[in-house]
Structures are given as C-alpha cells and as structure tokens.
Enzyme design. Sequence first.
Site, PDB file in Angstrom:
ATOM      1  N   GLU A 209       0.838  -1.206   0.000  1.00 59.54           N
ATOM      2  CA  GLU A 209       0.000   0.000   0.000  1.00 59.54           C
ATOM      3  C   GLU A 209       0.876   1.261   0.000  1.00 59.54           C
ATOM      4  O   GLU A 209       0.632   2.200  -0.748  1.00 59.54           O
ATOM      5  CB  GLU A 209      -0.929  -0.028   1.222  1.00 59.54           C
ATOM      6  N   GLY A 251      -8.817   5.198   6.801  1.00 61.23           N
ATOM      7  CA  GLY A 251      -9.668   5.089   7.966  1.00 61.23           C
ATOM      8  C   GLY A 251      -9.041   4.169   9.006  1.00 61.23           C
ATOM      9  O   GLY A 251      -9.167   4.386  10.211  1.00 61.23           O
ATOM     10  N   THR A 254      -2.293   4.036   8.257  1.00 60.57           N
ATOM     11  CA  THR A 254      -1.606   5.178   7.633  1.00 60.57           C
ATOM     12  C   THR A 254      -0.231   4.714   7.177  1.00 60.57           C
ATOM     13  O   THR A 254       0.379   3.851   7.821  1.00 60.57           O
ATOM     14  CB  THR A 254      -1.535   6.385   8.606  1.00 60.57           C
ATOM     15  N   GLN A 255       0.246   5.255   6.052  1.00 56.70           N
ATOM     16  CA  GLN A 255       1.521   4.845   5.487  1.00 56.70           C
ATOM     17  C   GLN A 255       2.443   6.043   5.287  1.00 56.70           C
ATOM     18  O   GLN A 255       1.984   7.132   4.940  1.00 56.70           O
ATOM     19  CB  GLN A 255       1.338   4.183   4.110  1.00 56.70           C
TER      20      GLN A 255
HETATM   21  N1  LIG Z   1     -14.808  13.997   2.203  1.00 56.02           N
HETATM   22  C1  LIG Z   1     -14.380  13.104   3.089  1.00 56.02           C
HETATM   23  C2  LIG Z   1     -14.213  11.764   2.696  1.00 56.02           C
HETATM   24  C3  LIG Z   1     -13.753  10.870   3.660  1.00 56.02           C
HETATM   25  N2  LIG Z   1     -13.489  11.289   4.902  1.00 56.02           N
HETATM   26  C4  LIG Z   1     -12.963  10.376   5.926  1.00 56.02           C
HETATM   27  O1  LIG Z   1     -11.704   9.917   5.500  1.00 56.02           O
HETATM   28  C5  LIG Z   1     -11.492   8.605   5.974  1.00 56.02           C
HETATM   29  C6  LIG Z   1     -11.350   7.650   4.877  1.00 56.02           C
HETATM   30  O2  LIG Z   1     -10.247   7.891   4.157  1.00 56.02           O
HETATM   31  P1  LIG Z   1      -9.937   6.868   2.984  1.00 56.02           P
HETATM   32  O3  LIG Z   1      -8.617   7.239   2.474  1.00 56.02           O
HETATM   33  O4  LIG Z   1     -11.036   6.769   2.015  1.00 56.02           O
HETATM   34  O5  LIG Z   1      -9.828   5.498   3.862  1.00 56.02           O
HETATM   35  P2  LIG Z   1     -10.061   4.018   3.433  1.00 56.02           P
HETATM   36  O6  LIG Z   1      -9.379   3.792   2.131  1.00 56.02           O
HETATM   37  O7  LIG Z   1     -11.504   3.681   3.455  1.00 56.02           O
HETATM   38  O8  LIG Z   1      -9.340   3.261   4.616  1.00 56.02           O
HETATM   39  P3  LIG Z   1      -7.993   2.375   4.629  1.00 56.02           P
HETATM   40  O9  LIG Z   1      -7.088   2.958   3.606  1.00 56.02           O
HETATM   41  O10 LIG Z   1      -7.449   2.523   5.999  1.00 56.02           O
HETATM   42  O11 LIG Z   1      -8.411   0.990   4.319  1.00 56.02           O
HETATM   43  C7  LIG Z   1     -12.745   8.184   6.706  1.00 56.02           C
HETATM   44  O12 LIG Z   1     -12.511   8.385   8.066  1.00 56.02           O
HETATM   45  C8  LIG Z   1     -13.781   9.127   6.185  1.00 56.02           C
HETATM   46  O13 LIG Z   1     -14.761   9.361   7.157  1.00 56.02           O
HETATM   47  C9  LIG Z   1     -13.634  12.607   5.253  1.00 56.02           C
HETATM   48  O14 LIG Z   1     -13.361  12.967   6.410  1.00 56.02           O
HETATM   49  N3  LIG Z   1     -14.096  13.508   4.343  1.00 56.02           N
HETATM   50 CA   LIG Z   2      -7.124   3.883   1.604  1.00 56.80          CA
END
Ligand SMILES: Nc1ccn([C@@H]2O[C@H](COP(=O)(O)OP(=O)(O)OP(=O)(O)O)[C@@H](O)[C@H]2O)c(=O)n1
Ligand SMILES: [Ca+2]
Length: 553
Positions: A209, A251, A254-255
Amino acid sequence: MDEPKGSFVYTPKLKPSLAFELCVLTGKELDKIHSYFLPSGTKPKMSSTRTILLILGFLSTLAVIALIAVAVTQNQPLPKNIKYGIVLDAGSSHTNLYVYEWPAEKENDTGVVKQVEVCKVEGPGISGYSHATEKAGPSLEQCLQQAKEVIPSVQHKETPVYLGATAGMRLLRLQNESAADKVLSSVGNTLRSSPFNFQGARIITGQEEGAYGWITINYLLGNFKQVSGWKKLLHSLKSLSETSGALDLGGASTQITFVSKDPPSESPENQLYFRLYGKDYQVYTHSFLCYGKDQALQQKLARDLQASTSTPTVEDSSLPDPCFHKGYERSINISDFFKNPCTSDKKKQLPFSQLSIKGEGDYQKCRENIQNLFDKSNCPYSSCSFNGIYLPPLQGDFGAFSAFYFVMNFLNLTSEPNPLALNKVTSTIESFCGRPWQEVKTAYHHIKEKYLSEYCFSGVYILSLLENGYEFTENNWQLIHFLGKIGSSDAGWTLGYMLNLTNMIPAEEPAGPPLSYGSYVGLMVLCSLVLVSVLLFAWLLLHKPKCLQKGIV
Ligand SMILES: Nc1ccn([C@@H]2O[C@H](COP(=O)(O)OP(=O)(O)OP(=O)(O)O)[C@@H](O)[C@H]2O)c(=O)n1
Ligand SMILES: [Ca+2]
C-alpha cells in the site's frame, strides 16, 4: 500581357527569381527581360549556366518541400489505440472503482496512464459485510455497470480488473479469518461474472500500500521521466530528493514512504528496492495498522474509557471528549467497540452497553489526549517514529493524500504552491475546535454529519501524527503538500498497483528513437531551410543582380 510564345517557354514558377532581379531596372535590363519573351527562333540572351542553375534551384526547392511533406505525414503518430484497466480500492470506510486509460503504443512511457472515471460504491467498505458476507460482491454491481458504460463494449473482455483490499480487511482477517475469506470470495465471484478480465481480489500488505502510493504520485508528478542527453547530466547532478515522499491516511491505517539516504537499513522490513526506468531507488516504508483516522479515534476512546472507569462520569455512561465540539453528543455500542483488534487490548467490563460521548471543544486537551497514542518511550534503532518503529531522517518533499487531504481541504489548509506555516495551521484547527457544534452544523449544513463532527479530532490527529509521530517541525512542515488529485488522477495506491501488475513500469529505460517527433520535424525543417538558403546564395553569387553589384541595396 500576352502569353509568351516560342521555344523558351516562360514558366510562371520562374517569376520569383525574375522579380528578385527587378530591384533596379535599367533600360538595358528591361531589354534583357524582354528578350526572355522573344518568339521561337530568336536566341535568348540568358546564359545556359544560369538556366541550369534556375532549373536546379527550382527542383531543389520542390525536393525540399516534398521532403518536409513526406517527413511530416509519414511520421505522423498513428491514430490512438486506447487500452483500459480497472482497479477497485476496497478501503476500510468505502470502496472506490477507478477506470484508467492509456494509448496502447505508449505503454512503457511515463505519465501516459490517466484516470478517466471514479465510482464510489454505495454503503460501507467490504469489511463492513462481515455479518452478511454474501452481500459484499453485489454491492459492487452499480459501479461495474458504470465502468461498462465508460469502456467500449468490444474492449470489455480484454480490460483487466483488480481488487485490492486494505486495512479494514486486514483487521477483519485478524478478528475473523473465515468471514474475511467469505467476503473476498463474494467480491471475487461478482468480478468474475462481469464482462471484464478478472485478475484477482486480495488483501494487499501495508508495505505494498505504501509502495504503490509512492509509485503513483511520482509517476503522476513525472519524477520517473526518461531523460536523455544533457538533461541526463543535469538529472544526475540533482539531489536524492528528486522523488516525493508519500503520506497516506486512511480510515484504518496510515503509510509513510520516501527515498531514504541512509544506505544500510537498520530495519530491513521497512526497506524496498526498485529499479525503474534504469534507475535504482532505495525506499523506506511503514504502514501503521490502527492509525488510520477512524481507528485512531477508536483507540483514543478506548484509552479514555480505560482511564476514566473509576470516575463517576462513566457510571452514568457518559464520557466528556475534548476532540468534539461543545454541544455535540454521540452514542457508542460498547460490545462492538471492544471486538475490534485496535481496541481489544483495552477491554474493560463496563456496567452499561451504550456510552454517550459529550463534546468539550478544547484543542489543548484534545492534543494532549491524542499525543498519548504515540509511544515514544523506547526505540531500538538510531531513530524512530513511534511504538519502536524505525524511521530514517525525513528526506525531501512529501505528497499527503486521502484523509490527509480530505481533512486539510475542509479546513482550507491545503494552500499551493505556497504551503501554510505550521503555526497558521495550528491556530486554524484550534479555533475550529473551539466553535460550538450548533454553529458548525449551521455553517456546513451540506456536509455529512459523520464527516463534519470529526474534522476537529481529525485535524488535531493529523497535526499530532506529523509533529509528534514523524517529527515534522515548523522548518520542514512546508515540504508537505496536501493533494487530492494530480492532473485528472486521484493520489492513492491504485494506479501504482495497476502499473506494476500490467508491467507498465520497465526496470530499464526503454530504447526509443533518439529524437522526439517534434524535434525530428523541427530538424528536418531547419535543414531544408539551410539548404534553400545555400542554393539561393549560390545562385546570387553566380547571378549578381545589378543592385547588389552597385551597392544600391
Ligand atoms: N470527504 C471526506 C471523505 C472521507 N473522509 C474520511 O476519510 C477517511 C477515509 O479515508 P480513505 O482514504 O477513504 O480510507 P479508506 O481507504 O476507506 O481506509 P484504509 O485505507 O485505511 O483501508 C474516513 O474516516 C472518512 O470518514 C472525510 O473525512 N471527508
Ligand atoms: Ca485507503
């Protein structure tokens, strides 16, 4: 003027050279011109050498024009043959489907693949289907339908489709492996039955990732560009920071990924070696599971609960929280809360099943609270980020994307090309956290309440992760660039993943023509112009017009 007659037939194409001579017309010269038009049988006064030269000049001009025309048409780029690829990013909070396209004949060039479509899957991330695993696959149908409309139907069969699941599924696998397998098989079945060329659905590692996120942003920023000639020399003189580091906040994880200067790694599991376009890269990467912003909040709440079980407030099932706005309340189900591997080690027997969180809106208290998530007490290496994880000295610029961007963009803190100073960022977050919930809700009524209620926590968490966790300071803070998209493509791991799996990033620099199409045509035109000028000059020398002889012009 009458049509000239006779054996010396006047050719209008010769007119320009004649016109050149007409700069100063003396009576004698006019006679000379008239003599060109004498009827047949009358001997023209023009010498045969000059006639030959004129014809040669004319033919050379024609040849040059033909040469340029052939060069331009023959080397015209062929009509574009577009290829497509699909990647599904099955994140912890939601799934996104991306469609990429690129010209087939330029597969190995840099920067040619671009995102043409993104579709947000309705509902939770696939790990949210652990209680109804058979529904995970069908949840993707709507976005697959959208991809079918974007990609021409004749190309559906040859278009690869990949699904990569990230930290949400890593957590589910830790918590309930068979549920994770069933979810993956459900999404696999749906993708297999789509018209596209299914290439697999799997949980990618945190290392992958981080690495693919780094590849994506550097590919999109053109940092892997093949260079030749003098540019190559300049390139080799540039410092190591010719690539950008990548900071990804999801969510659940983090990397952090960047080219590190320290040659022998103290921690081999954090080191990656790439050879891309003939260049070697030594890249540091680490993925922190449970440090995505949703899971960090869960961890924080678990700690707060643990610390406050003896206080009377928790007996009435309410917990004050400085990271939420004053006036905000949220209810949490305790039994679900401790099933999560990010909080299970803090499990406590509590006398209630629902916990009510009550916002206090206090930046300072929130910051101190969050800081406890980063354990800086022990480091078995020369330097660490937190929790005893090796971190070499930070190096160069960083692109910060995903939730780093969503949150900072909401707070208006993504200013480019001049990033804001750290004290400005801090004061903005501090004053946002201090605003009462009712006021925030009214001001941003168009934003989803789940997102809006957490921007204070998320802003403070981002500051704490970068400052306390990775030790960015006010001196290098402005090297962080919060970015959502680069060109038309989203910053994230998916593009790098597809580039790698389709072998679109060669290890060695592909042998291409020494000149680009534009330079080739330019050179042809230049050479032709030089040739015409030389011929013209030669003709002038042999056939000096009077005006030049007399120095009139
Ligand atoms: N306009 C937005 C869109 C998303 N989020 C928040 O951003 C986080 C999700 O980020 P994302 O990069 O989409 O995470 P995922 O890919 O779903 O999670 P992971 O990479 O850890 O599997 C979530 O907490 C979501 O509530 C936000 O605050 N505002
Ligand atoms: Ca992600």
